[in-house]
Design a protein around this motif. Structure first.
Motif, PDB file in Angstrom:
ATOM      1  N   ALA A 154       0.814  -1.215   0.000  1.00  0.00           N
ATOM      2  CA  ALA A 154       0.000   0.000   0.000  1.00  0.00           C
ATOM      3  C   ALA A 154       0.844   1.259   0.000  1.00  0.00           C
ATOM      4  N   PHE A 155       1.900   1.290   0.807  1.00  0.00           N
ATOM      5  CA  PHE A 155       2.634   2.532   1.008  1.00  0.00           C
ATOM      6  C   PHE A 155       3.790   2.741   0.032  1.00  0.00           C
ATOM      7  N   THR A 156       4.125   1.716  -0.745  1.00  0.00           N
ATOM      8  CA  THR A 156       5.129   1.931  -1.795  1.00  0.00           C
ATOM      9  C   THR A 156       4.502   1.919  -3.183  1.00  0.00           C
ATOM     10  N   ASP A 182      11.111   2.134   7.292  1.00  0.00           N
ATOM     11  CA  ASP A 182      10.205   3.056   8.014  1.00  0.00           C
ATOM     12  C   ASP A 182       8.864   3.182   7.312  1.00  0.00           C
ATOM     13  N   LEU A 183       8.307   2.047   6.906  1.00  0.00           N
ATOM     14  CA  LEU A 183       7.054   2.038   6.166  1.00  0.00           C
ATOM     15  C   LEU A 183       5.929   2.736   6.924  1.00  0.00           C
ATOM     16  N   SER A 184       5.139   3.493   6.211  1.00  0.00           N
ATOM     17  CA  SER A 184       3.930   4.204   6.663  1.00  0.00           C
ATOM     18  C   SER A 184       4.222   5.435   7.500  1.00  0.00           C
ATOM     19  N   THR A 185       5.477   5.742   7.751  1.00  0.00           N
ATOM     20  CA  THR A 185       5.819   6.935   8.525  1.00  0.00           C
ATOM     21  C   THR A 185       6.353   8.014   7.585  1.00  0.00           C
ATOM     22  N   VAL A 186       6.456   9.251   8.106  1.00  0.00           N
ATOM     23  CA  VAL A 186       6.978  10.330   7.274  1.00  0.00           C
ATOM     24  C   VAL A 186       8.472  10.178   7.025  1.00  0.00           C
ATOM     25  N   SER A 187       9.089   9.205   7.679  1.00  0.00           N
ATOM     26  CA  SER A 187      10.502   8.910   7.424  1.00  0.00           C
ATOM     27  C   SER A 187      10.663   7.813   6.372  1.00  0.00           C
ATOM     28  N   GLN A 188       9.559   7.322   5.831  1.00  0.00           N
ATOM     29  CA  GLN A 188       9.647   6.240   4.848  1.00  0.00           C
ATOM     30  C   GLN A 188      10.548   6.636   3.686  1.00  0.00           C
ATOM     31  N   LEU A 189      11.377   5.680   3.275  1.00  0.00           N
ATOM     32  CA  LEU A 189      12.276   5.907   2.149  1.00  0.00           C
ATOM     33  C   LEU A 189      12.267   4.658   1.291  1.00  0.00           C
ATOM     34  N   SER A 190      11.977   4.824   0.011  1.00  0.00           N
ATOM     35  CA  SER A 190      11.938   3.707  -0.930  1.00  0.00           C
ATOM     36  C   SER A 190      12.866   3.999  -2.097  1.00  0.00           C
ATOM     37  N   VAL A 191      13.635   2.991  -2.503  1.00  0.00           N
ATOM     38  CA  VAL A 191      14.530   3.150  -3.640  1.00  0.00           C
ATOM     39  C   VAL A 191      14.399   1.939  -4.557  1.00  0.00           C
ATOM     40  N   GLU A 192      14.382   2.221  -5.857  1.00  0.00           N
ATOM     41  CA  GLU A 192      14.349   1.153  -6.848  1.00  0.00           C
ATOM     42  C   GLU A 192      15.776   0.791  -7.229  1.00  0.00           C
ATOM     43  N   SER A 193      16.005  -0.498  -7.467  1.00  0.00           N
ATOM     44  CA  SER A 193      17.332  -0.947  -7.841  1.00  0.00           C
ATOM     45  C   SER A 193      17.214  -2.281  -8.588  1.00  0.00           C
ATOM     46  N   ALA A 253      -3.930  18.326   9.754  1.00  0.00           N
ATOM     47  CA  ALA A 253      -3.982  18.724   8.341  1.00  0.00           C
ATOM     48  C   ALA A 253      -2.633  18.513   7.659  1.00  0.00           C
ATOM     49  N   LEU A 254      -1.558  18.851   8.353  1.00  0.00           N
ATOM     50  CA  LEU A 254      -0.218  18.672   7.790  1.00  0.00           C
ATOM     51  C   LEU A 254       0.121  17.195   7.602  1.00  0.00           C
ATOM     52  N   SER A 255      -0.316  16.356   8.550  1.00  0.00           N
ATOM     53  CA  SER A 255      -0.009  14.926   8.446  1.00  0.00           C
ATOM     54  C   SER A 255      -0.642  14.315   7.200  1.00  0.00           C
ATOM     55  N   GLU A 256      -1.819  14.820   6.804  1.00  0.00           N
ATOM     56  CA  GLU A 256      -2.468  14.327   5.591  1.00  0.00           C
ATOM     57  C   GLU A 256      -1.664  14.685   4.345  1.00  0.00           C
ATOM     58  N   LEU A 257      -0.815  15.680   4.467  1.00  0.00           N
ATOM     59  CA  LEU A 257       0.027  16.107   3.342  1.00  0.00           C
ATOM     60  C   LEU A 257       1.435  15.539   3.430  1.00  0.00           C
ATOM     61  N   GLY A 258       1.673  14.706   4.452  1.00  0.00           N
ATOM     62  CA  GLY A 258       2.959  14.038   4.586  1.00  0.00           C
ATOM     63  C   GLY A 258       3.930  14.705   5.527  1.00  0.00           C
ATOM     64  N   ALA A 259       3.513  15.772   6.192  1.00  0.00           N
ATOM     65  CA  ALA A 259       4.429  16.524   7.050  1.00  0.00           C
ATOM     66  C   ALA A 259       4.215  16.182   8.515  1.00  0.00           C
ATOM     67  N   LEU A 300       1.975   4.027  -9.000  1.00  0.00           N
ATOM     68  CA  LEU A 300       1.066   3.923  -7.858  1.00  0.00           C
ATOM     69  C   LEU A 300       1.620   4.535  -6.569  1.00  0.00           C
ATOM     70  N   ASP A 301       2.777   5.150  -6.640  1.00  0.00           N
ATOM     71  CA  ASP A 301       3.363   5.730  -5.425  1.00  0.00           C
ATOM     72  C   ASP A 301       2.593   6.986  -5.028  1.00  0.00           C
ATOM     73  N   TRP A 302       1.720   6.860  -4.049  1.00  0.00           N
ATOM     74  CA  TRP A 302       0.909   7.996  -3.582  1.00  0.00           C
ATOM     75  C   TRP A 302       1.444   8.575  -2.266  1.00  0.00           C
ATOM     76  N   PHE A 303       2.194   7.768  -1.527  1.00  0.00           N
ATOM     77  CA  PHE A 303       2.556   8.159  -0.157  1.00  0.00           C
ATOM     78  C   PHE A 303       3.754   9.102  -0.137  1.00  0.00           C
ATOM     79  N   GLU A 304       4.845   8.676  -0.732  1.00  0.00           N
ATOM     80  CA  GLU A 304       6.064   9.486  -0.700  1.00  0.00           C
ATOM     81  C   GLU A 304       6.007  10.659  -1.664  1.00  0.00           C
ATOM     82  N   THR A 305       5.000  10.717  -2.510  1.00  0.00           N
ATOM     83  CA  THR A 305       4.875  11.832  -3.451  1.00  0.00           C
ATOM     84  C   THR A 305       3.923  12.914  -2.934  1.00  0.00           C
TER      85      THR A 305
END
Length: 533
Positions: A135-137, A202-213, A274-280, A246-251
């Motif tokens: 869901a989150f990636t 750090d899935l689902s948190t504002v620290s989440q980081l995903s990289v393709e390789s 309100a900020l959390s809904e925007l990823g902050a 489909l990346d909606w979270f980190e974008t």
């Protein structure tokens, strides 16, 4: 399910219980309803610190004792035995465990040990790893051509569970080094080095980081990208190709931003959501404290006047004004019914909601600008035949409201401007917050009045040039500039929604400019060593 007190337990009137609660990936918003009920009812909470700190803070009452699971021992059977002992001592013990609470978990071993001690247990599953990762990636592990999923614990033996299932979606999870070992084992077993993979932490948190390789490059990238202590999830299979689509979270426009909110906790909590809904992530730093007026006589007379029908209108210019008048009413043994027959005005949405929470429906809220000026524009002219009383009470802070007083006087009203409360500068925030402000660790700051600017600078110091400064109106912006700050965002309307929208537009424009210039889009705090202009 709240357990009785210790005396009742010793009398054998209730049985001890250990509840194993799958907490999902760590985001409090993903804890199940059953989970929140258990955390509220617990006599003791056992969690993995600091992994579950946000969940504990959100749902566990402050008075409930807490224990770090690490203090219960290394072996699952030892932890289970101690959990049983804690349940006999306390009653209901809630043991928070990651994700669904079962997959790649020692929950069943701990539960078996609890049962052997003669103590009952319950397992409450949470959001699982596969659902969270997918869901989150935005990288599905099943597609219309991939009908099975394989979960693999990362490590040197991972190829044993993977290589026979090459047409299956795979989810590997483990420490950073375990994932690196798994990659080596898979390559050694003949997997194509060009196989695409998606690595996340750090899935689902504002620290989440995903990289393709790819398999061939992922080991080095994993060590470069993730901390040694990180729990890394690796997805591979056909669904990885859909990550970009489909990346909606980190974008999200403010993903990962730390935003400073110089307001009281009551005023800032909605902004945080309100900020959390925007990823902050929003951090509230109170800059003012509310105190009674030095001379209460005027306000005492005003309250008496409201009760006696001496006022036709009462105008509230802030949430604090509503709160202050409400407290005055409580002191006099009155409630909202004392305002029957008095027309009520609110300067904006938050003030109107504060009135509604009190049981008062405002008769007037500005249709345009939510400010004293907007209130004057919508306030009706006094007609002596229709409005024989003609008096308006403005309970306010010890800060003048000339715009409203002058505007209503011009419309024919007899305005009584009375100090209902005083605003004083709040105490400085904790040292780590002050240091973060001065170091530029916050990406943005939201100023909602001139006093928030002056007081923040006074109690915490001036944010550096790298921090985006957003102001709710021209007067606030002028004060910010007078204090040596460069204003980046000016709200189109004098309300918090417009201020946040302005910050979003700034962030989107900043990202687009960086991409157009061929640069990686960085948050302001990440580029603070570079001068803004």
């Amino acid at each position: 399910m709240k357990a009785p007190d210790a005396e009742a337990r010793r009398a054998g009137l209730t049985a001890p219980m250990v509840c194993f609660l799958g907490a999902g990936p760590g985001d409090p918003a993903l804890v199940t309803h059953r989970g929140t009920e258990l955390l509220a009812a617990a006599d003791l909470v056992v969690s993995d610190e600091p992994r579950h700190a946000a969940i504990v803070e959100e749902f566990v009452p402050a008075a409930t004792p807490r224990t770090d699971a690490a203090e219960l021992g290394q072996a699952a059977t030892t932890r289970g035995r101690k959990l049983a002992g804690l349940a006999r001592e306390h009653g209901l013990v809630v043991r928070i465990v990651p994700h669904d609470g079962v997959l790649f978990s020692t929950t069943t071993d701990e539960a078996a040990a609890v049962r052997r001690q003669g103590v009952d247990f319950e397992i409450v599953p949470g959001v699982g790893l596969a659902a969270t990762a997918t869901a989150f990636t935005g990288a599905p592990v099943t597609t219309n051509r991939v009908r099975s999923v394989r979960f693999v614990e990362a490590g040197e033996q991972s190829h044993v569970d993977v290589s026979k299932h090459r047409n299956t979606g795979h989810v590997l999870t483990g420490s950073r080094e375990d994932v690196v070992s798994a990659l080596g084992a898979l390559l050694g077993d003949g997997w194509d080095p060009e196989t695409p993979v998606l690595l996340s932490a750090d899935l689902s948190t504002v620290s989440q980081l995903s990289v393709e390789s790819t398999f061939g490059a992922a080991a080095e990238l994993t060590r470069e990208t993730f901390a040694e202590s990180a729990q890394v999830t690796m997805l591979f299979g056909q669904g990885v190709e859909q990550h970009a689509e489909l990346d909606w979270f980190e974008t999200r426009p403010l993903f990962g931003w730390r935003v400073l909110i110089p307001r009281t906790k009551e005023q800032g909590s909605q902004t945080v959501r309100a900020l959390s809904e925007l990823g902050a992530t929003g951090t509230i730093v109170p800059t003012i404290a509310i105190q009674p007026p030095r001379t209460p006589t005027q306000m005492e007379r005003a309250i008496q006047g409201l009760v006696n029908g001496d006022y036709q209108w009462v105008g509230f210019t802030s949430v604090n004004a509503v709160r202050a008048v409400r407290e005055w009413f409580d002191d006099f043994g009155l409630d909202a019914r004392a305002l029957a027959g008095v027309r009520v005005a609110a300067v904006g949405g938050p003030t109107a909601r504060a009135l509604e929470d009190w049981g008062v429906a405002p008769d007037l809220v500005p249709t345009g600008e939510h400010s004293a000026r907007g209130l004057v524009e919508d306030w009706p002219d006094r007609d002596p035949l229709v409005d024989p009383v003609g008096r308006v009470l403005l309970p306010r802070a010890d800060i003048a409201t000339e715009v409203l007083v002058e505007g209503l006087t011009e419309r024919g009203w007899d305005v009584h401007d009375v100090t209902a409360y005083r605003t004083v500068r709040a105490a400085p925030p904790p040292a780590p917050i002050r240091e973060s402000i001065k170091a530029g660790d916050f990406d943005a700051v939201l100023f909602t009045s001139s006093s928030t600017v002056r007081n923040l600078v006074g109690i915490a110091g001036k944010p550096p040039a790298s921090t985006v400064v957003a102001c709710i109106g021209p007067a606030t912006a002028q004060t910010a500039e007078d204090n040596g700050l460069e204003v980046d965002v000016l709200a189109e309307e004098a309300n918090m929604g417009s201020l946040i929208s302005g910050l979003v537009d700034h962030a989107v424009r900043r990202r687009a400019e960086a991409l157009a210039a061929g640069r990686a889009p960085l948050r302001p705090s990440q580029g603070r060593t570079v001068k803004r202009r």
